[in-house]
Design a protein around this motif. Structure first.
Motif, PDB file in Angstrom:
ATOM      1  N   LEU A  21       0.841  -1.190   0.000  1.00  0.00           N
ATOM      2  CA  LEU A  21       0.000   0.000   0.000  1.00  0.00           C
ATOM      3  C   LEU A  21       0.879   1.244   0.000  1.00  0.00           C
ATOM      4  N   CYS A  22       0.674   2.113  -0.988  1.00  0.00           N
ATOM      5  CA  CYS A  22       1.433   3.360  -1.076  1.00  0.00           C
ATOM      6  C   CYS A  22       0.759   4.424  -0.216  1.00  0.00           C
ATOM      7  N   ALA A  23       1.444   4.847   0.815  1.00  0.00           N
ATOM      8  CA  ALA A  23       0.890   5.841   1.740  1.00  0.00           C
ATOM      9  C   ALA A  23       1.389   7.229   1.381  1.00  0.00           C
ATOM     10  N   ASP A  24       0.472   8.163   1.221  1.00  0.00           N
ATOM     11  CA  ASP A  24       0.867   9.550   1.010  1.00  0.00           C
ATOM     12  C   ASP A  24       1.370  10.128   2.337  1.00  0.00           C
ATOM     13  N   ASN A  25       2.270  11.084   2.241  1.00  0.00           N
ATOM     14  CA  ASN A  25       2.750  11.775   3.434  1.00  0.00           C
ATOM     15  C   ASN A  25       1.785  12.907   3.749  1.00  0.00           C
ATOM     16  N   ASP A  26       0.713  12.558   4.479  1.00  0.00           N
ATOM     17  CA  ASP A  26      -0.363  13.515   4.756  1.00  0.00           C
ATOM     18  C   ASP A  26      -0.216  14.249   6.076  1.00  0.00           C
ATOM     19  N   GLY A  27       0.945  14.162   6.700  1.00  0.00           N
ATOM     20  CA  GLY A  27       1.161  14.895   7.946  1.00  0.00           C
ATOM     21  C   GLY A  27       0.257  14.420   9.063  1.00  0.00           C
ATOM     22  N   ASP A  28      -0.428  15.363   9.689  1.00  0.00           N
ATOM     23  CA  ASP A  28      -1.285  15.050  10.840  1.00  0.00           C
ATOM     24  C   ASP A  28      -2.756  14.901  10.454  1.00  0.00           C
ATOM     25  N   ASN A  29      -3.014  14.519   9.222  1.00  0.00           N
ATOM     26  CA  ASN A  29      -4.385  14.348   8.755  1.00  0.00           C
ATOM     27  C   ASN A  29      -4.962  13.068   9.363  1.00  0.00           C
ATOM     28  N   ARG A  66      -5.238   9.143   7.946  1.00  0.00           N
ATOM     29  CA  ARG A  66      -4.564   8.078   8.689  1.00  0.00           C
ATOM     30  C   ARG A  66      -5.518   6.934   8.998  1.00  0.00           C
ATOM     31  N   ARG A  67      -6.735   7.275   9.419  1.00  0.00           N
ATOM     32  CA  ARG A  67      -7.723   6.240   9.735  1.00  0.00           C
ATOM     33  C   ARG A  67      -8.109   5.450   8.486  1.00  0.00           C
TER      34      ARG A  67
END
Length: 220
Positions: free
Chosen positions: A171-179, A183-184
Protein backbone atom coordinates in the motif's frame (compact mmCIF):
# COMPACT_ATOMS: atom_id res chain seq x y z
CA UNK A 1 -24.63 5.27 -14.81
CA UNK A 2 -22.31 2.41 -15.74
CA UNK A 3 -23.42 2.71 -19.36
CA UNK A 4 -22.71 6.45 -19.44
CA UNK A 5 -19.31 5.93 -17.82
CA UNK A 6 -18.39 3.26 -20.33
CA UNK A 7 -19.52 5.37 -23.29
CA UNK A 8 -17.37 8.28 -22.13
CA UNK A 9 -14.32 6.03 -21.91
CA UNK A 10 -14.94 4.34 -25.27
CA UNK A 11 -15.38 7.73 -26.94
CA UNK A 12 -11.80 8.58 -26.02
CA UNK A 13 -8.76 8.27 -28.24
CA UNK A 14 -6.86 5.07 -27.49
CA UNK A 15 -3.38 6.47 -28.11
CA UNK A 16 -2.18 9.16 -25.71
CA UNK A 17 1.02 9.91 -27.59
CA UNK A 18 1.02 13.49 -28.88
CA UNK A 19 -2.06 14.52 -26.87
CA UNK A 20 -2.48 16.97 -23.98
CA UNK A 21 -2.92 13.91 -21.73
CA UNK A 22 0.57 12.68 -22.58
CA UNK A 23 1.93 16.21 -22.11
CA UNK A 24 0.23 16.43 -18.71
CA UNK A 25 1.77 13.16 -17.57
CA UNK A 26 5.17 14.20 -18.94
CA UNK A 27 4.95 17.42 -16.93
CA UNK A 28 4.51 15.17 -13.88
CA UNK A 29 7.67 13.26 -14.80
CA UNK A 30 5.76 10.31 -16.28
CA UNK A 31 6.99 9.14 -19.68
CA UNK A 32 4.85 6.19 -20.73
CA UNK A 33 7.48 5.25 -23.33
CA UNK A 34 9.58 3.99 -20.42
CA UNK A 35 6.99 1.27 -19.85
CA UNK A 36 7.21 0.10 -23.43
CA UNK A 37 3.47 0.32 -23.93
CA UNK A 38 0.57 2.48 -22.86
CA UNK A 39 -1.77 1.10 -20.18
CA UNK A 40 -5.06 0.17 -21.89
CA UNK A 41 -7.00 1.63 -18.98
CA UNK A 42 -6.13 5.16 -20.13
CA UNK A 43 -7.61 7.19 -22.98
CA UNK A 44 -7.85 10.82 -24.08
CA UNK A 45 -10.94 12.93 -24.79
CA UNK A 46 -10.30 16.11 -26.77
CA UNK A 47 -13.43 17.79 -25.40
CA UNK A 48 -15.25 16.41 -22.36
CA UNK A 49 -18.02 18.39 -20.72
CA UNK A 50 -17.51 19.53 -17.14
CA UNK A 51 -20.62 20.37 -15.11
CA UNK A 52 -18.86 22.76 -12.73
CA UNK A 53 -17.65 25.07 -15.49
CA UNK A 54 -20.46 24.40 -17.96
CA UNK A 55 -17.98 23.86 -20.78
CA UNK A 56 -15.73 21.21 -22.31
CA UNK A 57 -12.05 20.65 -21.59
CA UNK A 58 -9.49 18.11 -22.82
CA UNK A 59 -9.39 15.18 -20.39
CA UNK A 60 -7.44 12.11 -19.42
CA UNK A 61 -9.97 9.34 -18.77
CA UNK A 62 -9.43 6.00 -17.05
CA UNK A 63 -11.48 2.83 -16.80
CA UNK A 64 -12.45 1.64 -13.30
CA UNK A 65 -13.29 -2.06 -13.26
CA UNK A 66 -14.62 -4.37 -10.56
CA UNK A 67 -13.31 -7.78 -9.48
CA UNK A 68 -15.07 -9.43 -12.44
CA UNK A 69 -13.37 -7.05 -14.88
CA UNK A 70 -16.58 -5.15 -15.60
CA UNK A 71 -16.33 -1.44 -16.41
CA UNK A 72 -18.16 0.24 -13.50
CA UNK A 73 -16.92 3.83 -13.60
CA UNK A 74 -14.75 6.28 -15.51
CA UNK A 75 -12.30 8.60 -13.82
CA UNK A 76 -11.81 11.97 -15.49
CA UNK A 77 -8.95 14.48 -15.16
CA UNK A 78 -9.74 17.73 -16.96
CA UNK A 79 -6.72 19.52 -18.41
CA UNK A 80 -5.66 23.04 -19.39
CA UNK A 81 -2.47 24.91 -20.20
CA UNK A 82 -1.05 27.09 -17.44
CA UNK A 83 0.46 30.56 -17.93
CA UNK A 84 3.70 28.95 -19.11
CA UNK A 85 1.87 26.83 -21.67
CA UNK A 86 2.35 23.60 -19.73
CA UNK A 87 -0.53 21.13 -19.53
CA UNK A 88 -1.78 20.86 -15.94
CA UNK A 89 -5.04 20.01 -14.19
CA UNK A 90 -7.76 22.43 -15.31
CA UNK A 91 -8.39 25.42 -12.98
CA UNK A 92 -11.51 23.92 -11.45
CA UNK A 93 -12.68 23.30 -7.91
CA UNK A 94 -12.71 19.59 -8.73
CA UNK A 95 -10.55 18.88 -11.80
CA UNK A 96 -10.70 15.15 -11.02
CA UNK A 97 -14.00 13.30 -10.78
CA UNK A 98 -15.41 9.83 -11.40
CA UNK A 99 -18.73 8.97 -12.97
CA UNK A 100 -20.22 5.69 -11.81
CA UNK A 101 -19.52 3.85 -8.56
CA UNK A 102 -15.82 3.16 -7.94
CA UNK A 103 -16.53 1.22 -4.73
CA UNK A 104 -14.49 -1.98 -4.73
CA UNK A 105 -13.08 -1.27 -8.17
CA UNK A 106 -9.68 -0.10 -9.39
CA UNK A 107 -7.87 1.32 -12.39
CA UNK A 108 -5.65 -1.55 -13.56
CA UNK A 109 -2.61 0.24 -14.87
CA UNK A 110 0.15 -2.34 -15.02
CA UNK A 111 0.25 -6.16 -15.02
CA UNK A 112 3.84 -6.57 -13.91
CA UNK A 113 6.15 -9.44 -14.77
CA UNK A 114 3.42 -12.03 -15.33
CA UNK A 115 1.61 -9.94 -17.94
CA UNK A 116 -1.59 -11.76 -17.01
CA UNK A 117 -5.02 -10.28 -16.24
CA UNK A 118 -5.66 -9.76 -12.52
CA UNK A 119 -8.10 -12.68 -12.41
CA UNK A 120 -5.28 -14.97 -13.59
CA UNK A 121 -2.65 -13.58 -11.24
CA UNK A 122 -0.02 -16.21 -10.33
CA UNK A 123 -0.27 -17.74 -6.87
CA UNK A 124 1.39 -15.52 -4.28
CA UNK A 125 1.71 -12.51 -6.56
CA UNK A 126 2.45 -9.06 -5.14
CA UNK A 127 0.14 -6.15 -5.99
CA UNK A 128 0.92 -2.48 -5.42
CA UNK A 129 -2.05 -0.23 -4.67
CA UNK A 130 -1.72 3.56 -4.86
CA UNK A 131 -4.40 6.19 -4.43
CA UNK A 132 -4.07 8.23 -7.61
CA UNK A 133 -3.22 7.50 -11.23
CA UNK A 134 -0.06 9.60 -11.23
CA UNK A 135 1.35 7.90 -8.13
CA UNK A 136 0.52 4.46 -9.50
CA UNK A 137 2.17 5.19 -12.87
CA UNK A 138 5.25 6.51 -11.08
CA UNK A 139 5.55 3.21 -9.21
CA UNK A 140 5.05 1.23 -12.43
CA UNK A 141 7.89 3.13 -14.10
CA UNK A 142 10.20 2.57 -11.13
CA UNK A 143 9.21 -1.09 -10.60
CA UNK A 144 7.78 -2.46 -13.87
CA UNK A 145 8.03 -6.02 -12.55
CA UNK A 146 5.18 -5.31 -10.10
CA UNK A 147 1.44 -5.25 -10.77
CA UNK A 148 0.10 -1.77 -10.01
CA UNK A 149 -3.45 -0.56 -9.37
CA UNK A 150 -4.95 2.84 -8.63
CA UNK A 151 -7.71 2.76 -6.02
CA UNK A 152 -8.94 6.19 -7.23
CA UNK A 153 -9.45 7.35 -3.62
CA UNK A 154 -7.92 6.60 -0.24
CA UNK A 155 -11.26 5.50 1.19
CA UNK A 156 -11.68 2.96 -1.61
CA UNK A 157 -8.41 1.20 -0.78
CA UNK A 158 -10.15 -0.68 2.03
CA UNK A 159 -12.91 -1.79 -0.35
CA UNK A 160 -10.79 -3.22 -3.16
CA UNK A 161 -11.61 -6.80 -4.09
CA UNK A 162 -8.58 -8.88 -5.08
CA UNK A 163 -8.38 -12.53 -6.19
CA UNK A 164 -7.25 -15.09 -3.57
CA UNK A 165 -3.99 -15.69 -5.49
CA UNK A 166 -2.64 -12.28 -4.44
CA UNK A 167 -0.43 -13.02 -1.46
CA UNK A 168 1.18 -9.65 -0.77
CA UNK A 169 -0.26 -6.15 -0.98
CA UNK A 170 1.99 -3.09 -0.97
CA UNK A 171 0.00 0.00 0.00
CA UNK A 172 1.43 3.36 -1.08
CA UNK A 173 0.89 5.84 1.74
CA UNK A 174 0.87 9.55 1.01
CA UNK A 175 2.75 11.77 3.43
CA UNK A 176 -0.36 13.52 4.76
CA UNK A 177 1.16 14.89 7.95
CA UNK A 178 -1.29 15.05 10.84
CA UNK A 179 -4.38 14.35 8.76
CA UNK A 180 -6.26 12.06 11.15
CA UNK A 181 -8.98 11.20 8.63
CA UNK A 182 -6.43 10.07 6.05
CA UNK A 183 -4.56 8.08 8.69
CA UNK A 184 -7.72 6.24 9.74
CA UNK A 185 -8.63 5.47 6.11
CA UNK A 186 -5.18 4.07 5.46
CA UNK A 187 -5.21 2.00 8.63
CA UNK A 188 -8.58 0.62 7.55
CA UNK A 189 -7.03 -0.52 4.26
CA UNK A 190 -4.17 -2.24 6.07
CA UNK A 191 -6.65 -4.00 8.40
CA UNK A 192 -8.82 -5.04 5.43
CA UNK A 193 -6.06 -6.91 3.63
CA UNK A 194 -4.59 -8.38 6.81
CA UNK A 195 -8.03 -9.78 7.68
CA UNK A 196 -8.02 -11.53 4.29
CA UNK A 197 -4.82 -13.32 5.28
CA UNK A 198 -2.51 -11.38 2.97
CA UNK A 199 0.91 -9.97 3.77
CA UNK A 200 0.70 -6.17 3.87
CA UNK A 201 3.60 -3.80 3.37
CA UNK A 202 3.52 -0.02 3.51
CA UNK A 203 5.58 2.11 1.15
CA UNK A 204 6.15 5.85 1.62
CA UNK A 205 7.96 8.28 -0.62
CA UNK A 206 11.21 9.56 0.91
CA UNK A 207 10.50 13.02 -0.52
CA UNK A 208 7.39 15.11 -1.06
CA UNK A 209 3.85 13.85 -0.64
CA UNK A 210 3.91 10.73 -2.79
CA UNK A 211 5.93 8.67 -5.26
CA UNK A 212 5.10 11.04 -8.10
CA UNK A 213 6.88 13.79 -6.18
CA UNK A 214 9.83 11.40 -5.84
CA UNK A 215 9.81 10.69 -9.58
CA UNK A 216 9.71 14.39 -10.40
CA UNK A 217 12.62 15.03 -8.02
CA UNK A 218 14.69 12.39 -9.82
CA UNK A 219 13.66 13.73 -13.25
CA UNK A 220 14.47 17.36 -12.41
Amino acid sequence: MRGVARRIFLSGQRTLRGTPAAAYLAARGIDLAELGRQPRALRFCAGLRNKESGRTWPALVAAVVNAAGEHVATHRTWLARDAAGIWRKAPLGEPKMSIGSVTGGAIRLWRGASGKPLRDAPEGETVVIAEGIETALSVAIACPELRVLSAVSLSNMARLVLPPAVGTVILCADNDGDNAKARRAFESAVAHFLAEGRTVRVARSPVGKDFNDALQAVSA
